[in-house]
Write a protein that holds these residues in place. Structure first.
Motif, PDB file in Angstrom:
ATOM      1  N   ILE A   9      -6.468  10.412  -4.142  1.00  0.00           N
ATOM      2  CA  ILE A   9      -5.355   9.316  -3.318  1.00  0.00           C
ATOM      3  C   ILE A   9      -6.362   8.435  -2.434  1.00  0.00           C
ATOM      4  O   ILE A   9      -7.362   9.005  -1.973  1.00  0.00           O
ATOM      5  N   ILE A  11      -5.749   5.446   0.474  1.00  0.00           N
ATOM      6  CA  ILE A  11      -4.746   4.982   1.515  1.00  0.00           C
ATOM      7  C   ILE A  11      -5.331   3.564   2.083  1.00  0.00           C
ATOM      8  O   ILE A  11      -6.349   3.304   2.524  1.00  0.00           O
ATOM      9  N   LEU A  22      -2.432   9.925   8.377  1.00  0.00           N
ATOM     10  CA  LEU A  22      -2.441  10.077   7.068  1.00  0.00           C
ATOM     11  C   LEU A  22      -3.568  10.700   6.415  1.00  0.00           C
ATOM     12  O   LEU A  22      -3.604  11.549   5.554  1.00  0.00           O
ATOM     13  N   ILE A  57      -3.154   8.059  -7.133  1.00  0.00           N
ATOM     14  CA  ILE A  57      -2.182   7.480  -6.202  1.00  0.00           C
ATOM     15  C   ILE A  57      -2.826   6.501  -5.347  1.00  0.00           C
ATOM     16  O   ILE A  57      -3.887   6.832  -4.620  1.00  0.00           O
ATOM     17  N   LEU A  59      -1.633   4.588  -1.679  1.00  0.00           N
ATOM     18  CA  LEU A  59      -0.638   4.728  -0.726  1.00  0.00           C
ATOM     19  C   LEU A  59      -0.855   3.618   0.118  1.00  0.00           C
ATOM     20  O   LEU A  59      -2.023   3.641   0.800  1.00  0.00           O
ATOM     21  N   LYS A  87       1.804   3.720  -7.436  1.00  0.00           N
ATOM     22  CA  LYS A  87       1.530   3.075  -6.274  1.00  0.00           C
ATOM     23  C   LYS A  87       2.688   3.522  -5.341  1.00  0.00           C
ATOM     24  O   LYS A  87       3.999   3.051  -5.550  1.00  0.00           O
ATOM     25  N   PHE A  88       2.589   3.802  -4.200  1.00  0.00           N
ATOM     26  CA  PHE A  88       3.326   3.967  -3.145  1.00  0.00           C
ATOM     27  C   PHE A  88       3.218   3.099  -2.054  1.00  0.00           C
ATOM     28  O   PHE A  88       2.342   3.047  -1.324  1.00  0.00           O
ATOM     29  N   VAL A  90       4.494   1.753   1.619  1.00  0.00           N
ATOM     30  CA  VAL A  90       5.322   2.614   2.562  1.00  0.00           C
ATOM     31  C   VAL A  90       5.560   1.477   3.790  1.00  0.00           C
ATOM     32  O   VAL A  90       4.764   0.677   3.989  1.00  0.00           O
ATOM     33  N   LYS A 113       8.510   4.436   5.709  1.00  0.00           N
ATOM     34  CA  LYS A 113       7.450   4.970   6.586  1.00  0.00           C
ATOM     35  C   LYS A 113       7.862   5.965   7.326  1.00  0.00           C
ATOM     36  O   LYS A 113       8.814   5.733   8.320  1.00  0.00           O
ATOM     37  N   LEU A 123       5.689  13.745   3.816  1.00  0.00           N
ATOM     38  CA  LEU A 123       5.320  12.562   3.234  1.00  0.00           C
ATOM     39  C   LEU A 123       4.623  13.209   1.579  1.00  0.00           C
ATOM     40  O   LEU A 123       4.759  12.773   0.687  1.00  0.00           O
ATOM     41  N   ILE A 127       5.978  12.471  -2.205  1.00  0.00           N
ATOM     42  CA  ILE A 127       5.214  11.743  -3.196  1.00  0.00           C
ATOM     43  C   ILE A 127       4.971  12.986  -4.459  1.00  0.00           C
ATOM     44  O   ILE A 127       5.072  12.498  -5.674  1.00  0.00           O
TER      45      ILE A 127
END
Length: 139
Positions: A9, A11, A22, A57, A59, A87-88, A90, A113, A123, A127
């Motif tokens: 992931i 971020i 996070l 991922i 984020l 792709k997330f 928030v 969020k 969270l 996901i």
């Protein structure tokens, strides 16, 4: 992505406090392997498109200076890089116009969020649920 291997992931969030929360959250969950945290969309684009470092991922915060989360997704799609990456995006407020562009794309999800401690702790599970992975691990 294999179910037994941690999901990588990346971020991106322009708020330093959010990045740290996070970072903590995803490094403490053995279902994820944090590649990096960035404060801008430009850094994400460089890491993915120039360095060719693709996570499972991404984020990303919706509203960041220079490039929004939606603009990052658009650049990745135009370049055909990361088509298999989830792709997330928030945001404290969901941008319906941006979200509607990706309604048919199961690799792009817009999520609210987290603001409370419980929402933040949930969270990773949210996901994993979107990816249809077992989310039996909690932080």
């Amino acid at each position: 992505m294999t179910p037994n291997k941690p999901l990588t992931i990346m971020i991106a969030d322009d708020d330093a406090d959010d990045r740290e929360v996070l970072r903590f959250l995803f490094t403490k969950n053995d279902r994820f392997e944090l590649i990096n945290c960035f404060e801008s969309g430009i850094d994400v684009i460089k890491e993915i498109m120039v360095e060719n470092n693709l996570p499972d991922i991404l984020l990303i915060d919706m509203y960041m200076p220079m490039l929004t989360g939606a603009e990052i997704i658009k650049k990745l799609e135009e370049s055909k890089i990361g088509v298999n990456m989830y792709k997330f995006v928030v945001s404290s407020t969901i941008n319906s116009a941006a979200e509607s562009k990706y309604i048919e794309n199961n690799k792009v999800k817009f999520i609210k969020k987290p603001v409370s401690l419980k929402e933040i702790n949930d969270l990773p599970g949210i996901i994993l649920d979107h990816l249809h992975y077992d989310n039996n691990t909690k932080v």
